[in-house]
Scaffold this active site. Structure first.
Site, short mmCIF file in Angstrom:
data_model
loop_
_atom_site.label_atom_id
_atom_site.label_comp_id
_atom_site.label_asym_id
_atom_site.label_seq_id
_atom_site.Cartn_x
_atom_site.Cartn_y
_atom_site.Cartn_z
N GLY A 8 0.84 -1.21 0.00
CA GLY A 8 0.00 0.00 0.00
C GLY A 8 0.86 1.24 0.00
N GLY A 12 -1.39 7.36 1.39
CA GLY A 12 -1.74 7.40 2.82
C GLY A 12 -0.66 6.90 3.77
N ILE A 13 -1.04 5.98 4.63
CA ILE A 13 -0.15 5.48 5.69
C ILE A 13 1.06 4.76 5.08
CG2 ILE A 13 0.00 3.83 7.60
CD1 ILE A 13 -3.03 4.50 8.15
N ASP A 32 2.29 -2.14 -4.50
CA ASP A 32 0.95 -1.56 -4.64
C ASP A 32 0.42 -1.93 -6.02
OD1 ASP A 32 -1.40 0.25 -4.44
OD2 ASP A 32 -0.27 1.22 -2.85
N ASP A 41 -1.35 -7.10 -7.57
CA ASP A 41 -2.71 -7.05 -7.04
C ASP A 41 -2.81 -8.04 -5.88
OD1 ASP A 41 -5.36 -7.12 -6.44
OD2 ASP A 41 -6.05 -7.55 -8.49
N LEU A 42 -2.82 -7.50 -4.66
CA LEU A 42 -2.82 -8.36 -3.48
C LEU A 42 -4.19 -8.97 -3.19
CD1 LEU A 42 -0.50 -6.20 -1.17
CD2 LEU A 42 0.10 -8.29 -2.41
N SER A 115 -7.24 -1.97 12.84
CA SER A 115 -8.07 -0.75 12.89
C SER A 115 -8.76 -0.66 14.25
CB SER A 115 -9.13 -0.83 11.78
OG SER A 115 -10.16 0.09 12.02
N TYR A 153 -15.55 -4.77 6.49
CA TYR A 153 -14.29 -4.08 6.83
C TYR A 153 -13.83 -4.38 8.26
CZ TYR A 153 -10.82 -0.46 7.65
OH TYR A 153 -9.66 0.20 8.00
N LYS A 157 -10.47 -6.64 9.78
CA LYS A 157 -9.45 -6.05 10.64
C LYS A 157 -9.37 -6.76 12.00
CE LYS A 157 -8.01 -2.99 7.73
NZ LYS A 157 -6.60 -2.90 7.31
P1 NAD Z 1 -5.16 4.59 1.30
O1 NAD Z 1 -6.37 4.34 0.51
O2 NAD Z 1 -4.53 5.93 1.27
O3 NAD Z 1 -4.04 3.50 0.95
C1 NAD Z 1 -4.37 2.16 0.72
C2 NAD Z 1 -3.39 1.63 -0.32
O4 NAD Z 1 -3.69 0.22 -0.53
C3 NAD Z 1 -3.52 2.33 -1.68
O5 NAD Z 1 -2.26 2.77 -2.12
C4 NAD Z 1 -4.08 1.26 -2.58
O6 NAD Z 1 -3.67 1.35 -3.94
C5 NAD Z 1 -3.54 -0.01 -1.92
N1 NAD Z 1 -4.31 -1.18 -2.37
C6 NAD Z 1 -5.66 -1.30 -2.41
N2 NAD Z 1 -6.00 -2.45 -3.00
C7 NAD Z 1 -4.85 -3.07 -3.33
C8 NAD Z 1 -4.56 -4.30 -3.99
N3 NAD Z 1 -5.54 -5.11 -4.45
N4 NAD Z 1 -3.26 -4.65 -4.18
C9 NAD Z 1 -2.26 -3.81 -3.77
N5 NAD Z 1 -2.48 -2.65 -3.13
C10 NAD Z 1 -3.76 -2.28 -2.93
O7 NAD Z 1 -5.57 4.22 2.79
P2 NAD Z 1 -4.80 4.38 4.20
O8 NAD Z 1 -5.70 5.14 5.07
O9 NAD Z 1 -3.40 4.77 4.03
O10 NAD Z 1 -4.88 2.87 4.69
C11 NAD Z 1 -3.72 2.08 4.97
C12 NAD Z 1 -4.16 0.94 5.90
O11 NAD Z 1 -4.56 1.50 7.15
C13 NAD Z 1 -5.34 0.15 5.37
O12 NAD Z 1 -5.13 -1.22 5.64
C14 NAD Z 1 -6.50 0.67 6.20
O13 NAD Z 1 -7.53 -0.27 6.34
C15 NAD Z 1 -5.82 0.97 7.51
N6 NAD Z 1 -6.55 1.93 8.35
C16 NAD Z 1 -6.81 3.19 7.87
C17 NAD Z 1 -7.51 4.06 8.69
C18 NAD Z 1 -7.86 5.47 8.25
O14 NAD Z 1 -8.64 6.13 8.96
N7 NAD Z 1 -7.31 5.96 7.16
C19 NAD Z 1 -7.93 3.66 9.98
C20 NAD Z 1 -7.64 2.37 10.40
C21 NAD Z 1 -6.94 1.52 9.57
#
Ligand code: NAD
Length: 273
Positions: A8, A12-13, A32, A41-42, A115, A153, A157
């Site tokens: 990922g 984001g994170i 990613d 594609d994971l 999460s 979701y 998690k």
């Molecule tokens: P984000 O959408 O910014 O990033 C998610 C990334 O996952 C993206 O770059 C996307 O392309 C990649 N991804 C999605 N499907 C994919 C696939 N099939 N194969 C490869 N890569 C794939 O979101 P984020 O907020 O940075 O989330 C990162 C993690 O943190 C996630 O697991 C999310 O569930 C978790 N999380 C986020 C939050 C929040 O509030 N943002 C809260 C709790 C947990």
């Protein structure tokens, strides 16, 4: 310096974690669906296997740490089955595939992003959690599909957090010098919570999410926790789930844990014999 892998990584994170680790001089291989070192594609078994092979090769067979950030959010238009495939199997299968490369490091750390919805979203379908942990991927994705993204979701998690606690203590993880831990972020300001594909009606509900700190988290704040879990400062952490949520879990569930324990005699005998 170490070889680290972040899934990922383009957003984001994951992007914040990649930046932080690279700025410290580490080699970071990003995974990613586009725009990174390893495009995969994971959500599919083939994609995960290809990612494991490419990452292992890029790291010369030795991986010191992995952070699994790839995920799909519950406010997005993605179906529940895809959420199961990416959020749960996209982390668990990928990490399992990388275990030999992590083991070769001698001392390694693997981090998954769970999460705070695991403890604060009411009505998590436990049958989906069980299907992830004990069933086949086909069964779990079919159930996720029928439940829809909003319920799937937090179940993915919760399954991820329980998988970490179940597996971290086993001989093939900690016995091989691989520490396995999870982060449970609260509401973090990333495309997952404020991006273009977030359902605007559902997004309004986020304004009512209880955060005693009074603001959303920043992706860099979760990257800092991931960095800590990869590094020597967390050498005693094994099977931990760290909440980084501005107080949401504490305000919703103040006395639910740590929880008093009343084990059966059989359980005590198994653990202490
Ligand atoms: P984000 O959408 O910014 O990033 C998610 C990334 O996952 C993206 O770059 C996307 O392309 C990649 N991804 C999605 N499907 C994919 C696939 N099939 N194969 C490869 N890569 C794939 O979101 P984020 O907020 O940075 O989330 C990162 C993690 O943190 C996630 O697991 C999310 O569930 C978790 N999380 C986020 C939050 C929040 O509030 N943002 C809260 C709790 C947990």
């Amino acid at each position: 310096m170490a070889n680290f892998v972040v899934t990922g990584a383009r957003s984001g994170i994951g992007a914040a974690t990649t930046r932080r680790l690279a700025e410290a001089g580490n080699t970071v291989v990003g995974v990613d669906i586009a725009d990174v070192d390893v495009t995969a594609d994971l959500s599919t078994a083939e994609g995960r296997a290809a990612a494991v092979a490419a990452v292992t090769e890029a790291c010369g067979g030795i991986v010191h740490g992995v952070v699994c950030c790839a995920g799909l959010g519950s406010l997005s238009p993605h179906p529940g089955g895809k959420m199961v495939a990416v959020n749960y199997y996209g982390a668990v299968d990928f990490l399992t595939g990388l275990r030999p490369a992590l083991g070769r490091a001698g001392s390694a750390s693997a981090v998954v992003i769970s999460s705070s919805s695991t403890t604060t979203q009411p009505g998590i379908p436990e049958d989906l959690v069980t299907a992830c942990l004990e069933g086949t991927e086909d069964e779990a994705t079919a159930l996720g599909e029928s439940l829809g993204a909003l319920l799937a979701y937090p179940a993915t998690k919760l399954a991820l957090a329980w998988w970490v606690r179940r597996e971290a203590v086993q001989a093939n993880w900690i016995g091989e010098g691989i520490r396995l831990n999870a982060i449970a972020p609260g509401m973090i300001d990333t495309p997952m919570t404020s991006g273009a594909d977030v359902n605007p009606d559902l997004a309004k509900a986020l304004d009512y999410y209880p955060v005693p700190m009074g603001r959303r988290g920043r992706p860099e704040e979760i990257a800092a926790v991931a960095d800590f879990l990869l590094g020597p400062g967390s050498s005693l952490l094994c099977g931990s789930v760290l909440f980084a949520d501005g107080g949401t879990d504490a305000v919703c569930r103040p006395t639910d844990w740590p929880a008093a324990w009343t084990p059966s005699n059989e359980e005590l005998a198994r653990l202490f014999s």
